[in-house]
Design a protein around this motif. Structure first.
Motif, PDB file in Angstrom:
ATOM      1  N   VAL A  88      -1.888   7.283   4.065  1.00 54.96           N
ATOM      2  CA  VAL A  88      -2.115   5.872   3.741  1.00 54.96           C
ATOM      3  C   VAL A  88      -2.274   5.145   5.066  1.00 54.96           C
ATOM      4  CG1 VAL A  88      -1.150   3.785   2.697  1.00 54.96           C
ATOM      5  CG2 VAL A  88      -0.748   6.012   1.632  1.00 54.96           C
ATOM      6  N   ARG A  89      -3.452   4.618   5.297  1.00 58.11           N
ATOM      7  CA  ARG A  89      -3.727   3.962   6.577  1.00 58.11           C
ATOM      8  C   ARG A  89      -4.483   2.679   6.267  1.00 58.11           C
ATOM      9  NH1 ARG A  89      -6.896   3.933  11.318  1.00 58.11           N
ATOM     10  NH2 ARG A  89      -5.526   4.202  13.135  1.00 58.11           N
ATOM     11  N   THR A  90      -3.878   1.558   6.584  1.00 61.99           N
ATOM     12  CA  THR A  90      -4.515   0.277   6.298  1.00 61.99           C
ATOM     13  C   THR A  90      -3.953  -0.772   7.253  1.00 61.99           C
ATOM     14  OG1 THR A  90      -5.034  -1.280   4.510  1.00 61.99           O
ATOM     15  CG2 THR A  90      -2.806  -0.412   4.533  1.00 61.99           C
ATOM     16  N   THR A  91      -4.559  -1.954   7.266  1.00 58.61           N
ATOM     17  CA  THR A  91      -4.008  -2.998   8.135  1.00 58.61           C
ATOM     18  C   THR A  91      -3.422  -4.130   7.296  1.00 58.61           C
ATOM     19  OG1 THR A  91      -6.195  -4.003   8.300  1.00 58.61           O
ATOM     20  CG2 THR A  91      -5.530  -2.552  10.099  1.00 58.61           C
ATOM     21  N   PRO A  98       0.820  -1.223   0.000  1.00 60.10           N
ATOM     22  CA  PRO A  98       0.000   0.000   0.000  1.00 60.10           C
ATOM     23  C   PRO A  98       0.851   1.269   0.000  1.00 60.10           C
ATOM     24  CG  PRO A  98      -0.883  -1.605   1.560  1.00 60.10           C
ATOM     25  CD  PRO A  98       0.443  -2.144   1.092  1.00 60.10           C
ATOM     26  N   THR A 148      -1.233  -2.026  11.871  1.00 61.16           N
ATOM     27  CA  THR A 148      -1.615  -0.893  11.032  1.00 61.16           C
ATOM     28  C   THR A 148      -0.396  -0.291  10.334  1.00 61.16           C
ATOM     29  OG1 THR A 148      -3.317  -0.398  12.656  1.00 61.16           O
ATOM     30  CG2 THR A 148      -2.790   1.351  11.103  1.00 61.16           C
ATOM     31  N   THR A 178      -2.502  -8.718  13.271  1.00 61.50           N
ATOM     32  CA  THR A 178      -2.900  -7.593  12.416  1.00 61.50           C
ATOM     33  C   THR A 178      -2.249  -6.318  12.938  1.00 61.50           C
ATOM     34  OG1 THR A 178      -5.012  -8.621  11.927  1.00 61.50           O
ATOM     35  CG2 THR A 178      -4.872  -6.258  11.551  1.00 61.50           C
ATOM     36  N   ASP A 217       0.530   3.180   8.759  1.00 62.60           N
ATOM     37  CA  ASP A 217      -0.052   4.522   8.855  1.00 62.60           C
ATOM     38  C   ASP A 217       1.040   5.549   8.570  1.00 62.60           C
ATOM     39  OD1 ASP A 217      -1.587   6.716   9.326  1.00 62.60           O
ATOM     40  OD2 ASP A 217      -2.000   6.274  11.442  1.00 62.60           O
TER      41      ASP A 217
END
Ligand SMILES: C[S@@+](CC[C@H](N)C(=O)[O-])C[C@H]1O[C@@H](n2cnc3c(N)ncnc32)[C@H](O)[C@@H]1O
Length: 220
Positions: free
Chosen positions: A164-167, A16, A209, A207, A211
């Motif tokens: 950009v913030r996702t796990t 990502p 993050t 999981t 970020d």
């Protein structure tokens, strides 16, 4: 550290961020990746920028420089200290990349063409927050964006930011690698990191993050 970082990239765990950096580097010409490490971001940026784009990977580490040279056929790799000046002509590059790396503002401004762009990736406080403590990693990202805007104000304009913030799921070996690719590798052995990963993950994946903020600034 380089091998661990490359395994994280090759597993696609940072895709990502890699993809967002590549999307920010669409103009052709030359791209200088200052503190580029093993060169994953530069390779992605070159692929996105088109066939005539060329890249210079610059890092203090010869191991990083070797890796970066192999990551893309249009990369020239240089071992250099970015605090000692960027080894390019004034106004010589179209894009500078700084991804989780030290930033030499005056030299980046000097190296860029008028209207050239500096693409900067900085971690936010939530970056890898779930694993930083248990994996003995350094805490990152404490209000760096405000400081960055102030650093850039004199030489750069049209400053834009994208978060950009996702796990992502890290299995036990990826947990070891994500710690081993950073400063934790200096003060923990691989066995200590493996023990921490086993305690955190057991047999399941964890999981965490991603970020970061991607700042794009245009040279005045
Ligand atoms: C956290 S790593 C990031 C590497 C790469 N940008 C990435 O995200 O994969 C920081 C990199 O900056 C390099 N570095 C640190 N100080 C430097 C300096 N003074 N000159 C050149 N490179 C430097 C390190 O060797 C390291 O590869």
């Amino acid at each position: 550290m380089v091998a661990a970082r490359n395994r994280i990239f090759d597993a696609g765990l940072y895709d990502p961020i890699v993809d967002a950096v590549a999307a920010a580097c669409t103009s052709s010409g030359s791209i200088l990746d200052a503190g580029g490490g093993p060169g994953r971001y530069l390779a992605a940026a070159l692929s996105s920028a088109g066939d005539d784009a060329v890249g210079i990977g610059l890092d203090l580490s010869k191991f990083c420089a070797r890796s970066a040279a192999k990551r893309h056929p249009r990369v020239l790799s240089v071992v250099a200290d970015l605090w000692a000046g960027l080894p390019v002509l004034t106004g010589g590059v179209d894009t500078v990349l700084s991804v989780f790396a030290p930033r030499n503002v005056a030299e980046s401004a000097r190296a860029l063409t008028e209207g050239g762009r500096w693409v900067i990736v900085t971690p936010e406080p939530g970056h890898l927050a779930e694993i930083v403590g248990p994996m003995h990693m350094l805490t990152v990202g404490d209000g760096k964006s405000g400081r960055l805007a102030r650093e850039l104000a004199a030489d750069f304009a049209e400053i834009s930011e994208r978060r950009v913030r996702t796990t992502v799921r890290f299995d036990e070996s990826a947990l070891i690698d994500v710690a081993a690719m950073g400063p934790a590798a200096f003060h923990r052995t691989r066995d200590e990191l493996a023990a921490a990963a086993a305690e955190l993950a057991g047999r399941a994946a964890v999981t965490a993050t991603l970020d970061v903020t991607i700042t794009v600034a245009r040279r005045r």
